[in-house]
Design a protein around this motif. Sequence first.
Motif, mmCIF file in Angstrom:
data_model
loop_
_atom_site.group_PDB
_atom_site.id
_atom_site.type_symbol
_atom_site.label_atom_id
_atom_site.label_comp_id
_atom_site.label_asym_id
_atom_site.label_seq_id
_atom_site.Cartn_x
_atom_site.Cartn_y
_atom_site.Cartn_z
ATOM 1 N N THR A 236 0.760 -0.627 -0.404
ATOM 2 C CA THR A 236 0.274 0.035 0.149
ATOM 3 C C THR A 236 0.949 1.246 0.014
ATOM 4 O O THR A 236 0.019 2.541 -0.032
ATOM 5 C CB THR A 236 -0.994 -0.035 1.454
ATOM 6 N N ASP A 237 1.994 1.135 0.200
ATOM 7 C CA ASP A 237 3.147 2.309 0.349
ATOM 8 C C ASP A 237 3.071 2.908 -1.603
ATOM 9 O O ASP A 237 3.062 2.320 -2.394
ATOM 10 C CB ASP A 237 4.318 1.906 0.522
ATOM 11 N N PRO A 238 2.940 3.913 -1.305
ATOM 12 C CA PRO A 238 3.276 4.981 -2.788
ATOM 13 C C PRO A 238 4.594 4.431 -3.222
ATOM 14 O O PRO A 238 5.963 4.693 -2.471
ATOM 15 C CB PRO A 238 2.839 6.414 -2.183
ATOM 16 N N ARG A 239 4.216 4.141 -4.926
ATOM 17 C CA ARG A 239 5.987 4.012 -4.934
ATOM 18 C C ARG A 239 6.570 5.263 -4.993
ATOM 19 O O ARG A 239 5.950 6.191 -5.803
ATOM 20 C CB ARG A 239 5.659 3.392 -6.406
ATOM 21 N N PRO A 240 8.143 5.223 -5.558
ATOM 22 C CA PRO A 240 8.718 6.538 -5.261
ATOM 23 C C PRO A 240 8.219 7.541 -6.668
ATOM 24 O O PRO A 240 9.028 8.151 -6.705
ATOM 25 C CB PRO A 240 10.130 6.059 -5.021
ATOM 26 N N ASP A 241 8.330 6.260 -8.180
ATOM 27 C CA ASP A 241 8.208 6.773 -9.558
ATOM 28 C C ASP A 241 6.884 7.138 -9.384
ATOM 29 O O ASP A 241 6.423 7.870 -10.733
ATOM 30 C CB ASP A 241 8.877 6.039 -10.240
ATOM 31 N N THR A 242 5.846 6.955 -8.447
ATOM 32 C CA THR A 242 4.156 7.667 -9.188
ATOM 33 C C THR A 242 4.164 9.365 -9.039
ATOM 34 O O THR A 242 4.626 9.377 -7.891
ATOM 35 C CB THR A 242 3.474 6.413 -7.452
ATOM 36 N N VAL A 243 3.775 9.588 -10.086
ATOM 37 C CA VAL A 243 3.063 11.475 -9.964
ATOM 38 C C VAL A 243 1.727 11.435 -9.158
ATOM 39 O O VAL A 243 0.926 10.918 -9.475
ATOM 40 C CB VAL A 243 3.321 11.910 -11.327
ATOM 41 N N ARG A 244 1.368 11.483 -8.525
ATOM 42 C CA ARG A 244 -0.115 12.178 -7.520
ATOM 43 C C ARG A 244 -0.851 13.247 -7.756
ATOM 44 O O ARG A 244 0.388 13.456 -7.398
ATOM 45 C CB ARG A 244 0.000 12.045 -6.226
ATOM 46 N N ASP A 245 -1.652 12.903 -8.240
ATOM 47 C CA ASP A 245 -2.883 14.090 -7.866
ATOM 48 C C ASP A 245 -1.994 14.949 -9.092
ATOM 49 O O ASP A 245 -1.908 16.640 -9.496
ATOM 50 C CB ASP A 245 -2.279 15.323 -6.901
ATOM 51 N N VAL A 246 -2.099 15.129 -10.646
ATOM 52 C CA VAL A 246 -0.809 15.966 -11.367
ATOM 53 C C VAL A 246 -1.997 16.684 -11.703
ATOM 54 O O VAL A 246 -2.791 16.757 -12.339
ATOM 55 C CB VAL A 246 -0.702 15.265 -12.279
ATOM 56 N N THR A 247 -1.900 18.398 -12.005
ATOM 57 C CA THR A 247 -2.416 19.296 -12.196
ATOM 58 C C THR A 247 -1.836 19.990 -13.344
ATOM 59 O O THR A 247 -0.751 19.783 -13.407
ATOM 60 C CB THR A 247 -2.402 20.637 -11.037
ATOM 61 N N GLY A 248 -2.810 20.538 -14.067
ATOM 62 C CA GLY A 248 -1.894 21.718 -14.998
ATOM 63 C C GLY A 248 -0.750 22.630 -14.345
ATOM 64 O O GLY A 248 0.373 22.724 -14.760
ATOM 65 N N GLU A 249 -0.940 22.657 -13.310
ATOM 66 C CA GLU A 249 -0.233 23.760 -13.104
ATOM 67 C C GLU A 249 1.832 23.173 -12.983
ATOM 68 O O GLU A 249 2.632 23.717 -13.534
ATOM 69 C CB GLU A 249 -0.168 24.305 -11.601
ATOM 70 N N HIS A 250 1.440 21.428 -12.100
ATOM 71 C CA HIS A 250 2.830 20.551 -12.529
ATOM 72 C C HIS A 250 3.072 20.904 -13.566
ATOM 73 O O HIS A 250 4.564 20.591 -13.886
ATOM 74 C CB HIS A 250 2.286 19.366 -11.358
ATOM 75 N N GLU A 251 1.747 20.296 -14.862
ATOM 76 C CA GLU A 251 2.300 20.258 -16.277
ATOM 77 C C GLU A 251 3.155 21.236 -16.839
ATOM 78 O O GLU A 251 4.699 21.200 -17.713
ATOM 79 C CB GLU A 251 0.996 19.808 -16.822
ATOM 80 N N SER A 252 2.739 22.436 -16.366
ATOM 81 C CA SER A 252 3.537 23.854 -16.520
ATOM 82 C C SER A 252 4.857 23.689 -16.600
ATOM 83 O O SER A 252 5.882 24.540 -16.749
ATOM 84 C CB SER A 252 3.234 25.235 -16.622
ATOM 85 N N ARG A 253 4.726 23.808 -15.026
ATOM 86 C CA ARG A 253 6.420 23.815 -14.675
ATOM 87 C C ARG A 253 7.095 23.202 -14.836
ATOM 88 O O ARG A 253 8.463 22.858 -14.984
ATOM 89 C CB ARG A 253 5.688 23.706 -12.805
ATOM 90 N N ALA A 254 6.969 21.450 -14.901
ATOM 91 C CA ALA A 254 7.800 20.695 -15.252
ATOM 92 C C ALA A 254 7.862 20.471 -16.831
ATOM 93 O O ALA A 254 9.435 20.394 -17.364
ATOM 94 C CB ALA A 254 7.153 19.028 -15.351
#
Length: 127
Positions: free
Chosen positions: A5-23
């Motif tokens: 149940t632990d989140p995987r370190p390579d998992t992107v969680r709750d991505v927003t449009g702001e995350h995409e533009s910053r990336a």
Amino acid sequence: MAQSTDPRPDTVRDVTGEHESRAAVVLAGVAGELASKDPEAVVDPTDFPIMVGIHAARGGITGGQNVSRLALRTVGAVPAGVSREEFAVQVAQGAQALGYDWSADDNRRVIPTIPAPRREQRAEVSR
């Protein structure tokens, strides 16, 4: 010990449009650095994630983990033996896929502006 149940370190969680533009901004910065600094050198696969992290931290980006993970996932693995210049193209394509507008970058100021009172304002103050 890791649990299922632990989140995987390579998992992107709750991505927003702001995350995409910053990336996209982070990837554009990394592409510029790859192309301009020692472009003929071979890319070390561990250098790319480090560069992404540095560019994300330098820009004061919030949600840095999601931004970094999204940027790394968008570009994919570093091909073996690829030059920095060749890899810069792949990174720039990743930035464009996330919505980076290269034409807006063409219109940015090259020489930074230092805020200072105008001459007229200084003349009025001295009167």
